[in-house]
Design a protein around this motif. Structure first.
Motif, PDB file in Angstrom:
ATOM      1  N   ARG A  41       0.808  -1.220   0.000  1.00  0.00           N
ATOM      2  CA  ARG A  41       0.000   0.000   0.000  1.00  0.00           C
ATOM      3  C   ARG A  41       0.839   1.266   0.000  1.00  0.00           C
ATOM      4  O   ARG A  41       0.353   2.324  -0.336  1.00  0.00           O
ATOM      5  CB  ARG A  41      -0.914   0.001   1.242  1.00  0.00           C
ATOM      6  N   ASN A  97      -3.635  -7.315  10.933  1.00  0.00           N
ATOM      7  CA  ASN A  97      -4.032  -7.984  12.167  1.00  0.00           C
ATOM      8  C   ASN A  97      -3.788  -7.064  13.345  1.00  0.00           C
ATOM      9  O   ASN A  97      -2.943  -6.180  13.274  1.00  0.00           O
ATOM     10  CB  ASN A  97      -3.163  -9.245  12.348  1.00  0.00           C
ATOM     11  N   SER A 106     -15.844  -3.835  16.000  1.00  0.00           N
ATOM     12  CA  SER A 106     -16.975  -3.353  15.201  1.00  0.00           C
ATOM     13  C   SER A 106     -16.949  -4.070  13.853  1.00  0.00           C
ATOM     14  O   SER A 106     -15.948  -4.686  13.481  1.00  0.00           O
ATOM     15  CB  SER A 106     -16.816  -1.851  14.973  1.00  0.00           C
ATOM     16  N   ASN A 108     -16.586  -2.715  11.125  1.00  0.00           N
ATOM     17  CA  ASN A 108     -15.487  -2.091  10.382  1.00  0.00           C
ATOM     18  C   ASN A 108     -14.134  -2.693  10.777  1.00  0.00           C
ATOM     19  O   ASN A 108     -13.243  -2.864   9.935  1.00  0.00           O
ATOM     20  CB  ASN A 108     -15.512  -0.582  10.639  1.00  0.00           C
ATOM     21  N   ARG A 200       1.513  -4.623  16.292  1.00  0.00           N
ATOM     22  CA  ARG A 200       0.066  -4.817  16.456  1.00  0.00           C
ATOM     23  C   ARG A 200      -0.280  -6.040  17.290  1.00  0.00           C
ATOM     24  O   ARG A 200      -1.365  -6.131  17.851  1.00  0.00           O
ATOM     25  CB  ARG A 200      -0.593  -4.923  15.092  1.00  0.00           C
ATOM     26  N   GLN A 283      -3.513   1.712  17.604  1.00  0.00           N
ATOM     27  CA  GLN A 283      -4.105   2.712  16.711  1.00  0.00           C
ATOM     28  C   GLN A 283      -3.100   3.809  16.362  1.00  0.00           C
ATOM     29  O   GLN A 283      -3.141   4.348  15.261  1.00  0.00           O
ATOM     30  CB  GLN A 283      -5.396   3.243  17.306  1.00  0.00           C
ATOM     31  N   ASN A 286      -1.268   2.282  13.476  1.00  0.00           N
ATOM     32  CA  ASN A 286      -2.078   2.321  12.247  1.00  0.00           C
ATOM     33  C   ASN A 286      -2.107   3.726  11.655  1.00  0.00           C
ATOM     34  O   ASN A 286      -1.993   3.905  10.446  1.00  0.00           O
ATOM     35  CB  ASN A 286      -3.509   1.857  12.532  1.00  0.00           C
ATOM     36  N   ARG A 290      -0.888   4.912   7.978  1.00  0.00           N
ATOM     37  CA  ARG A 290      -1.836   5.501   7.012  1.00  0.00           C
ATOM     38  C   ARG A 290      -1.235   6.728   6.337  1.00  0.00           C
ATOM     39  O   ARG A 290      -1.454   6.963   5.169  1.00  0.00           O
ATOM     40  CB  ARG A 290      -3.147   5.866   7.706  1.00  0.00           C
TER      41      ARG A 290
HETATM   42  C1  HXC Z   1     -10.252  -2.636  18.596  1.00  0.00           C
HETATM   43  C2  HXC Z   1      -9.585  -1.606  16.647  1.00  0.00           C
HETATM   44  C3  HXC Z   1      -8.220  -1.664  17.020  1.00  0.00           C
HETATM   45  C4  HXC Z   1      -7.925  -2.258  18.307  1.00  0.00           C
HETATM   46  C5  HXC Z   1      -8.308  -0.763  15.067  1.00  0.00           C
HETATM   47  N1  HXC Z   1      -9.572  -1.027  15.419  1.00  0.00           N
HETATM   48  N2  HXC Z   1      -7.461  -1.140  16.035  1.00  0.00           N
HETATM   49  N3  HXC Z   1     -10.583  -2.080  17.398  1.00  0.00           N
HETATM   50  N4  HXC Z   1      -8.967  -2.723  19.025  1.00  0.00           N
HETATM   51  N5  HXC Z   1      -6.693  -2.372  18.749  1.00  0.00           N
HETATM   52  C6  HXC Z   1     -10.786  -0.737  14.660  1.00  0.00           C
HETATM   53  C7  HXC Z   1     -10.972   0.748  14.495  1.00  0.00           C
HETATM   54  O1  HXC Z   1     -11.676   1.307  15.602  1.00  0.00           O
HETATM   55  C8  HXC Z   1     -11.813   0.810  13.218  1.00  0.00           C
HETATM   56  O2  HXC Z   1     -13.167   0.475  13.455  1.00  0.00           O
HETATM   57  C9  HXC Z   1     -11.254  -0.329  12.395  1.00  0.00           C
HETATM   58  O3  HXC Z   1     -10.631  -1.234  13.328  1.00  0.00           O
HETATM   59  C10 HXC Z   1     -10.195   0.130  11.427  1.00  0.00           C
HETATM   60  O4  HXC Z   1      -9.233   0.848  12.149  1.00  0.00           O
HETATM   61  P1  HXC Z   1      -8.120   1.748  11.481  1.00  0.00           P
HETATM   62  O5  HXC Z   1      -7.275   2.358  12.536  1.00  0.00           O
HETATM   63  O6  HXC Z   1      -8.773   2.619  10.448  1.00  0.00           O
HETATM   64  O7  HXC Z   1      -7.290   0.624  10.790  1.00  0.00           O
HETATM   65  P2  HXC Z   1      -6.553   0.598   9.406  1.00  0.00           P
HETATM   66  O8  HXC Z   1      -5.810   1.877   9.187  1.00  0.00           O
HETATM   67  O9  HXC Z   1      -7.498   0.089   8.373  1.00  0.00           O
HETATM   68  O10 HXC Z   1      -5.478  -0.491   9.756  1.00  0.00           O
HETATM   69  C11 HXC Z   1      -5.851  -1.785  10.173  1.00  0.00           C
HETATM   70  C12 HXC Z   1      -4.917  -2.738   9.467  1.00  0.00           C
HETATM   71  C13 HXC Z   1      -3.517  -2.355   9.964  1.00  0.00           C
HETATM   72  C14 HXC Z   1      -5.085  -2.589   7.973  1.00  0.00           C
HETATM   73  C15 HXC Z   1      -5.286  -4.131   9.828  1.00  0.00           C
HETATM   74  O11 HXC Z   1      -3.303  -2.926  11.211  1.00  0.00           O
HETATM   75  C16 HXC Z   1      -2.454  -2.685   9.000  1.00  0.00           C
HETATM   76  O12 HXC Z   1      -2.184  -1.950   8.073  1.00  0.00           O
HETATM   77  N6  HXC Z   1      -1.756  -3.800   9.182  1.00  0.00           N
HETATM   78  C17 HXC Z   1      -0.719  -4.255   8.246  1.00  0.00           C
HETATM   79  C18 HXC Z   1       0.417  -4.873   8.978  1.00  0.00           C
HETATM   80  C19 HXC Z   1      -0.021  -5.946   9.899  1.00  0.00           C
HETATM   81  O13 HXC Z   1      -1.038  -5.828  10.566  1.00  0.00           O
HETATM   82  N7  HXC Z   1       0.721  -6.986  10.001  1.00  0.00           N
HETATM   83  C20 HXC Z   1       0.397  -8.043  10.909  1.00  0.00           C
HETATM   84  C21 HXC Z   1       0.103  -9.240  10.186  1.00  0.00           C
HETATM   85  S1  HXC Z   1       0.368 -10.561  11.307  1.00  0.00           S
HETATM   86  P3  HXC Z   1     -14.320   1.640  13.630  1.00  0.00           P
HETATM   87  O14 HXC Z   1     -15.600   0.885  13.797  1.00  0.00           O
HETATM   88  O15 HXC Z   1     -13.914   2.416  14.841  1.00  0.00           O
HETATM   89  O16 HXC Z   1     -14.255   2.469  12.362  1.00  0.00           O
HETATM   90  C22 HXC Z   1      -0.620 -11.809  10.836  1.00  0.00           C
HETATM   91  C23 HXC Z   1      -0.588 -13.130  11.555  1.00  0.00           C
HETATM   92  C24 HXC Z   1       0.635 -13.301  12.377  1.00  0.00           C
HETATM   93  O17 HXC Z   1      -1.354 -11.685   9.949  1.00  0.00           O
HETATM   94  C25 HXC Z   1       0.728 -14.626  13.076  1.00  0.00           C
HETATM   95  C26 HXC Z   1       1.876 -14.601  14.066  1.00  0.00           C
HETATM   96  C27 HXC Z   1       2.045 -15.857  14.825  1.00  0.00           C
END
Ligand code: HXC
Length: 295
Positions: A41, A97, A106, A108, A200, A283, A286, A290
């Motif tokens: 991305r 994740n 949620s 979302n 995360r 967050q 994230n 972004r």
């Molecule tokens: C509860 C949460 C939250 C948290 C986000 N949200 N974090 N809810 N607890 N800790 C909610 C937000 O309130 C929002 O919902 C929605 O999730 C989206 O949040 P954003 O902050 O807008 O997230 P976004 O920018 O889209 O990013 C989320 C993501 C990000 C895309 C998943 O984490 C990302 O870019 N990750 C890429 C890298 C990554 O995660 N790598 C790990 C992979 S590990 P609302 O309703 O409030 O709008 C893996 C397995 C590993 O896959 C296995 C290891 C053994």
């Protein structure tokens, strides 16, 4: 471990290839002679990785800013790749994740993860597969899942559900597309620390409170995985020589899931305040990411 030039003539797409395990696999394929295309991305991060790998290996590495949550963007980018010459392999590595009590998620939040891991992986796989089938070409798919596909994933339910779906996709397509010369396998890694996942899954406040992400006590081999150990298995699966292997989901975790489940069941000990602090840390990560996205 492998002969020089082993992957010459191959062209492999790695999703999430700009950082972490995707970057390591891309570098390994390139070092062995494959042409590599990386998707992610964040355009600037991808460009830098492509330059870095190309300089190190002398191979061709193409960066494309593609968000696999967008089905239209996937198809357009896949067409551009095939127009320049068909892929021989696809590595579904991109993922998203974070840890959270499931009752706090949620719709979302579920979609933020499932749209990458389940839908994005499916759409990327079909975009490559239909082009291989149409052209009568062989193809090779490798997906990165987790050992939670066997144990379940408390506090990571959208990821565990989506990864389990990808494991079943692997088994399904091995049967459906096998007669067309397309193979599908998966690796289920255990703990291979990377910045994106660790910020995360083991955010600093959690590590400070519980030691999560720093201890190897639950792993029979008593250590985390080295990226080279994962890339060696990925090369083995993508290189010529194992054409009879399909439909496999291979754990690579030092024995962790057999011994302890390898998941986050121990986080049941956290209280509401802990989760508030952890959510804030995730967050903030994230939000920082972004800012650097271009697609
Ligand atoms: C509860 C949460 C939250 C948290 C986000 N949200 N974090 N809810 N607890 N800790 C909610 C937000 O309130 C929002 O919902 C929605 O999730 C989206 O949040 P954003 O902050 O807008 O997230 P976004 O920018 O889209 O990013 C989320 C993501 C990000 C895309 C998943 O984490 C990302 O870019 N990750 C890429 C890298 C990554 O995660 N790598 C790990 C992979 S590990 P609302 O309703 O409030 O709008 C893996 C397995 C590993 O896959 C296995 C290891 C053994």
């Amino acid at each position: 471990m492998f002969a020089d030039g082993l992957m010459k003539g191959q062209k492999i797409l790695v999703t999430g290839g700009g950082t972490g395990l995707g970057k390591s696999m891309s570098e390994a394929f390139s070092a062995l002679g494959a042409e590599v295309v990386i998707w992610g991305r964040r355009g600037a991060v991808l460009d830098e990785t492509a330059r870095e790998i190309g300089t190190a290996t002398g191979g061709k590495v193409t960066a494309m800013a593609v968000d696999i949550r967008n089905g239209g963007a996937i198809d357009e980018a896949m067409q551009a790749i095939f127009d320049a010459g068909p892929l021989t392999g696809l590595v579904n590595n991109a993922a998203g994740n974070f840890i959270s009590p499931t009752e706090d998620l949620s719709p979302n939040a579920f979609n933020a993860i499932a749209s990458i891991v389940a839908a994005g992986t499916f759409n990327t796989t079909v975009a490559a597969g239909k082009r291989w089938i149409e052209a009568g070409l062989k193809g090779n798919i490798l997906s990165i899942v987790t050992t939670w596909v066997w144990t379940g994933g408390p506090f990571t339910v959208p990821s565990a559900m989506s990864k389990a779906g990808v494991a079943v996709m692997t088994q399904s397509l091995a049967q459906e597309w096998g007669p067309k010369g397309i193979r599908a396998n998966a690796i289920a890694p255990g703990p291979f620390p990377t910045k994106g996942a660790w910020e995360r899954l083991m955010p600093a406040p959690l590590a400070a409170k519980t030691g999560a992400g720093t201890s190897a006590d639950s792993i029979p081999l008593r250590r985390m995985g080295e990226h080279s150990e994962l890339t060696n298995l990925a090369v083995f699966l993508m290189a010529p020589g194992c054409e009879y292997l399909t439909g496999a989901v291979i754990p690579l975790d030092g024995g962790q899931w057999l011994a302890s489940g390898g998941n986050f069941h121990s986080l049941s000990a956290l209280d509401k305040d802990d989760w508030g602090t952890i959510k804030g840390a995730i967050q903030a990560t994230n939000a920082k990411d972004r800012e650097t996205r271009t697609a």
